[in-house]
Design an enzyme around this catalytic site. Structure first.
Site, PDB file in Angstrom:
ATOM      1  N   ASN A  40     -12.846 -74.103 -31.075  1.00 61.58           N
ATOM      2  CA  ASN A  40     -12.831 -73.139 -29.979  1.00 61.58           C
ATOM      3  C   ASN A  40     -12.102 -73.752 -28.781  1.00 61.58           C
ATOM      4  OD1 ASN A  40     -13.624 -70.827 -28.371  1.00 61.58           O
ATOM      5  ND2 ASN A  40     -15.331 -70.577 -29.802  1.00 61.58           N
ATOM      6  N   HIS A  75     -12.111 -98.821 -22.017  1.00 68.86           N
ATOM      7  CA  HIS A  75     -11.722 -99.928 -21.147  1.00 68.86           C
ATOM      8  C   HIS A  75     -12.808-100.992 -21.178  1.00 68.86           C
ATOM      9  CE1 HIS A  75      -8.469 -97.591 -19.157  1.00 68.86           C
ATOM     10  NE2 HIS A  75      -9.294 -96.572 -19.338  1.00 68.86           N
ATOM     11  N   GLY A 128     -20.698 -76.909 -28.742  1.00 65.43           N
ATOM     12  CA  GLY A 128     -19.974 -76.886 -27.483  1.00 65.43           C
ATOM     13  C   GLY A 128     -20.403 -77.990 -26.534  1.00 65.43           C
ATOM     14  N   ALA A 183     -25.171 -78.693 -29.220  1.00 64.72           N
ATOM     15  CA  ALA A 183     -24.396 -78.505 -27.997  1.00 64.72           C
ATOM     16  C   ALA A 183     -24.891 -79.423 -26.888  1.00 64.72           C
ATOM     17  CB  ALA A 183     -24.481 -77.045 -27.550  1.00 64.72           C
TER      18      ALA A 183
END
Length: 225
Positions: free
Chosen positions: A119, A149, A176, A194
């Site tokens: 999506n 890093h 999501g 999600a």
């Protein structure tokens, strides 16, 4: 922690990909070593990826005979093959479909299997190799980070960084707003709820959720296709 020597396994995997910006710093990058991202081949590859993303995220078929979902899917698949290391097969039924906007660092370090769907607003920082299996689905605003890093300051002042590979197995559903961190491998048949932040490896057939993501249940395994 960054590696001290090249990872020949990752380099061998990269040799099977397309559009790779081969150079010494590239090999160090995908090996998990500290590397300089500002060398010309890598900087040029990122510029190419950003120009490609602008095109992918802002174009839409406009001809009358292209005003349908099939034409749109074919158009986007053609564009994906211009930048990704590998995606799908020659069979249109195996094509990927990624809703714009789609953001990448290089594209060449991304390998996507068959019948992939994402999506809106997928971000993949593919400084390390990112491998996504077959039949994987992703909700909106998923972020996959292979770039990282050191926590020590000097290397960041010197613009030196490193990366770790990310692997997502077959038949996974990534909800999501999920964030997947560098070095994580997610097994086949997993669901990531999600909003989760995945900080460590996930075994096959698991449902995970939370920040950091933790296993909350197992699902019934199915046969491989």
């Amino acid at each position: 922690m960054a590696a001290k020597q090249k990872n020949e396994e990752q380099i061998a995997l990269a040799r099977k990909l397309n559009h790779v910006p081969w150079c010494e710093e590239y090999e160090k990058m995908i090996s998990g070593m500290l590397y300089d991202s500002n060398v010309k081949p890598l900087a040029a590859a990122r510029f190419k990826a950003r120009a490609w993303a602008h095109k992918y995220n802002h174009t839409f078929p406009s001809e009358p005979d292209e005003s349908n979902n099939d034409a749109l899917a074919a158009h986007r698949m053609t564009l994906l093959r211009e930048i990704l290391g590998h995606v799908g097969t020659d069979n249109p039924d195996d094509d990927a479909f990624i809703e714009p906007p789609f953001h990448i660092d290089y594209g060449a370090n991304i390998r996507i299997g068959t019948r992939f769907y994402s999506n809106f607003n997928l971000t993949i920082l593919d400084c390390g190799l990112v491998t996504i299996g077959n039949r994987v689905m992703m909700g909106p605003n998923v972020s996959i980070f292979a770039a990282t890093h050191e926590t020590s300051i000097q290397s960041r002042r010197d613009n030196i960084e490193y990366a770790l590979p990310v692997v997502i197995g077959d038949d996974c559903w990534i909800g999501g707003h999920v964030v997947i961190l560098p070095g994580v491998s997610i097994g086949k048949g997993c669901t990531v709820a999600a909003g989760s932040v995945v900080t460590k490896n996930v075994e096959d057939w698991c449902v995970v959720m939370g920040t950091p993501a933790r296993v909350v249940k197992k699902v019934e395994p199915v046969e491989d296709l």
